[in-house]
Design a protein around this motif. Structure first.
Motif, PDB file in Angstrom:
ATOM      1  N   THR A  82      -0.706  -5.500   5.037  1.00 62.09           N
ATOM      2  CA  THR A  82      -0.349  -4.446   4.086  1.00 62.09           C
ATOM      3  C   THR A  82       0.862  -3.669   4.603  1.00 62.09           C
ATOM      4  OG1 THR A  82      -1.845  -2.789   5.077  1.00 62.09           O
ATOM      5  CG2 THR A  82      -2.721  -4.175   3.306  1.00 62.09           C
ATOM      6  N   SER A 101       0.861  -1.178   0.000  1.00 63.74           N
ATOM      7  CA  SER A 101       0.000   0.000   0.000  1.00 63.74           C
ATOM      8  C   SER A 101       0.895   1.225   0.000  1.00 63.74           C
ATOM      9  CB  SER A 101      -0.962  -0.032   1.190  1.00 63.74           C
ATOM     10  OG  SER A 101      -1.885   1.037   1.116  1.00 63.74           O
ATOM     11  N   GLU A 115      -6.644  -0.229  -0.864  1.00 69.95           N
ATOM     12  CA  GLU A 115      -6.398  -0.945   0.386  1.00 69.95           C
ATOM     13  C   GLU A 115      -7.694  -1.206   1.139  1.00 69.95           C
ATOM     14  OE1 GLU A 115      -4.016  -0.834   4.603  1.00 69.95           O
ATOM     15  OE2 GLU A 115      -3.588   0.778   3.162  1.00 69.95           O
TER      16      GLU A 115
END
Length: 352
Positions: A196, A134, A178
Motif C-alpha cells: 500500500t 491508501s 486499508e
C-alpha cells in the motif's frame, strides 16, 4: 530490425480518471507495461486513452466499471486475455461533505477494496501482486493526539464509532479500507501479495485528460487558486496538513511496488517535505513574476507553519523502492507550468 522489447507485464489500473491514477498510468506505460484502466463510462474511458502519449497508446485500453461498492463490480474487469500480472487499485472517493457517509464514502472505499481483492482471487489467479493507494489519513492520528514522529508503522486512531461524523468520515474510510485489505490477505491467503502507498497531500502537474480546473485534485486547489488570483485578498490558512509529496514520486512508488520483491507485504508512507501556503506563494512569485498581481502585498503574507509540528519518517520508500523525493520548489514550478500551458482551462493565454 531492433528486437521488440518484451512487456514487463499486464496491469489492471482502477480509478483511471483520478489524478494519481493518471500519473501512475503514464509511469506504467513509460516502463513498458500493458495497461487496462477502469472508467465509469465509455466517454471517460476514451478520454483516458486519448490523453496518453500517442507513441504508447496501443498499450492501453479501458473497461467500464460502474458502482465499485456493488457485489461483483470487478468480476468481469479482472478477467482478461492475456491475463493480468498485477493490479493497481486507486479507485476510492475523496470528499469532505456527504449526504450519506456510507453510500458516498465508506462503502465505495471499503467494499470497493475488499470487492476487487475477492474478484482477483476468484477470477484472476495469475495476478502476483496488488498495490493499493491508501493515504496518510490512515496513518495520522486525529488532532490533537499527534505522535512526535509518524511512519508506516502507525495507524490513525479514528474509531468506527466516529466514522459517520463528517469530520472523520474520510480518514475512517481510508483506515478501514486499508485494514480490510490486510485482513483479506491474512484470512483468505490469495495467490497474490499486497503493498500500500500512504501518500500525504499530493501536488504535481495536471493530467492531460483533465477537462476542468474544477475537477483538479483537492491538494492542488491551493496552487490553482493562487494562479487564478483567488487569494489576492489574502493567502488562505494551510491547516490541517503541512506535508506534501509530488505525484510523480507517488506514481513511481506504485510502479516500483509492483515489481520490487521486497515491497510485498509493506506499507509505504510517502512525504516529501513540509510546506505552507505562504511558502507556495513565495515560490510562484519567484518563478513566475508575471503572476505577481495575483497575490496580496508581500508584507501581508505570513507563514502559519506551527513551531511544534510533528515529524515524519518517509525513508522506507527511498530505501526499498528507490524513490527520491521531488523538492517543493520543483513540484510547485512544474504544477504552475502545466496550468499555464492549458489555455483551454485557464480561459486564455497568460502573458509570460
Amino acid at each position: 530490425m531492433p528486437a521488440v522489447k518484451e512487456s514487463p507485464g499486464k496491469v489492471l489500473l482502477t480509478g483511471g480518471t483520478g489524478f494519481i491514477a493518471s500519473h501512475v498510468l503514464d509511469c506504467l506505460l513509460d516502463n513498458g507495461f500493458t495497461v487496462v484502466v477502469t472508467a465509469r463510462s465509455k466517454d471517460k474511458g476514451q478520454r483516458i486513452v486519448e490523453g496518453v502519449n500517442p507513441e504508447v497508446r496501443d498499450n492501453v485500453s479501458f473497461v467500464i466499471v460502474g458502482d465499485i461498492a456493488q457485489d461483483g463490480a470487478f468480476d468481469s474487469a479482472v478477467q482478461s486475455s492475456p491475463p493480468f500480472d498485477y493490479v493497481v487499485h486507486t479507485a476510492s472517493p475523496y470528499q469532505l461533505h456527504f449526504d450519506d457517509p456510507f453510500r458516498d464514502c465508506l462503502d465505495p472505499a471499503i467494499k470497493g477494496t475488499t470487492g476487487i481483492l475477492a474478484s482477483i482471487k476468484t477470477f484472476a489467479p495469475t495476478v502476483k501482486r496488488v498495490v493499493i493507494t491508501s493515504s496518510s489519513a490512515a496513518v495520522l492520528n486525529v488532532a490533537p493526539d499527534h505522535l512526535p514522529i509518524y511512519s508506516e508503522t502507525n495507524w490513525c486512531n479514528v474509531t468506527w464509532a466516529q466514522a459517520t461524523d463528517p469530520a472523520h468520515t474520510y480518514r475512517a474510510s481510508k483506515k478501514f479500507a486499508e485494514k480490510a485489505a490486510w485482513d483479506f490477505i491474512t484470512t483468505e491467503k490469495p495467490n497474490f501479495d499486497l503493498a500500500t502507498i500512504n501518500n500525504t497531500y499530493t501536488f504535481g502537474p495536471l493530467p492531460r485528460s483533465l477537462t476542468s480546473l474544477d475537477s483538479l485534485n483537492t491538494s492542488n486547489h491551493r496552487i490553482r487558486d493562487m494562479v487564478l488570483g483567488r487569494m489576492k485578498s489574502g493567502i488562505a490558512p494551510t491547516a490541517p496538513v503541512f506535508t506534501f509529496v509530488d505525484v510523480r514520486d507517488v506514481a513511481l512508488a506504485h510502479v516500483r511496488a509492483l515489481t520490487v520483491p521486497e515491497a510485498g507485504g509493506n506499507r509505504f508512507y510517502m512525504v516529501g517535505e513540509f510546506f505552507s501556503n505562504a511558502k507556495i506563494a513565495e515560490i510562484i512569485r519567484k518563478e513566475f513574476p508575471e503572476l505577481e498581481d495575483k497575490f496580496p502585498p508581500r508584507e501581508e503574507v505570513r507563514s502559519d507553519f506551527p513551531e511544534d509540528h510533528w515529524g515524519f519518517d518517509s525513508s522506507k520508500a527511498r530505501r526499498v523502492l528507490g524513490v527520491e523525493y521531488t523538492s517543493l520548489e520543483k513540484s510547485v514550478r512544474d504544477t504552475v507550468e502545466s496550468m499555464l500551458e492549458r489555455e483551454d482551462l485557464m480561459g486564455g493565454k497568460v502573458e509570460r
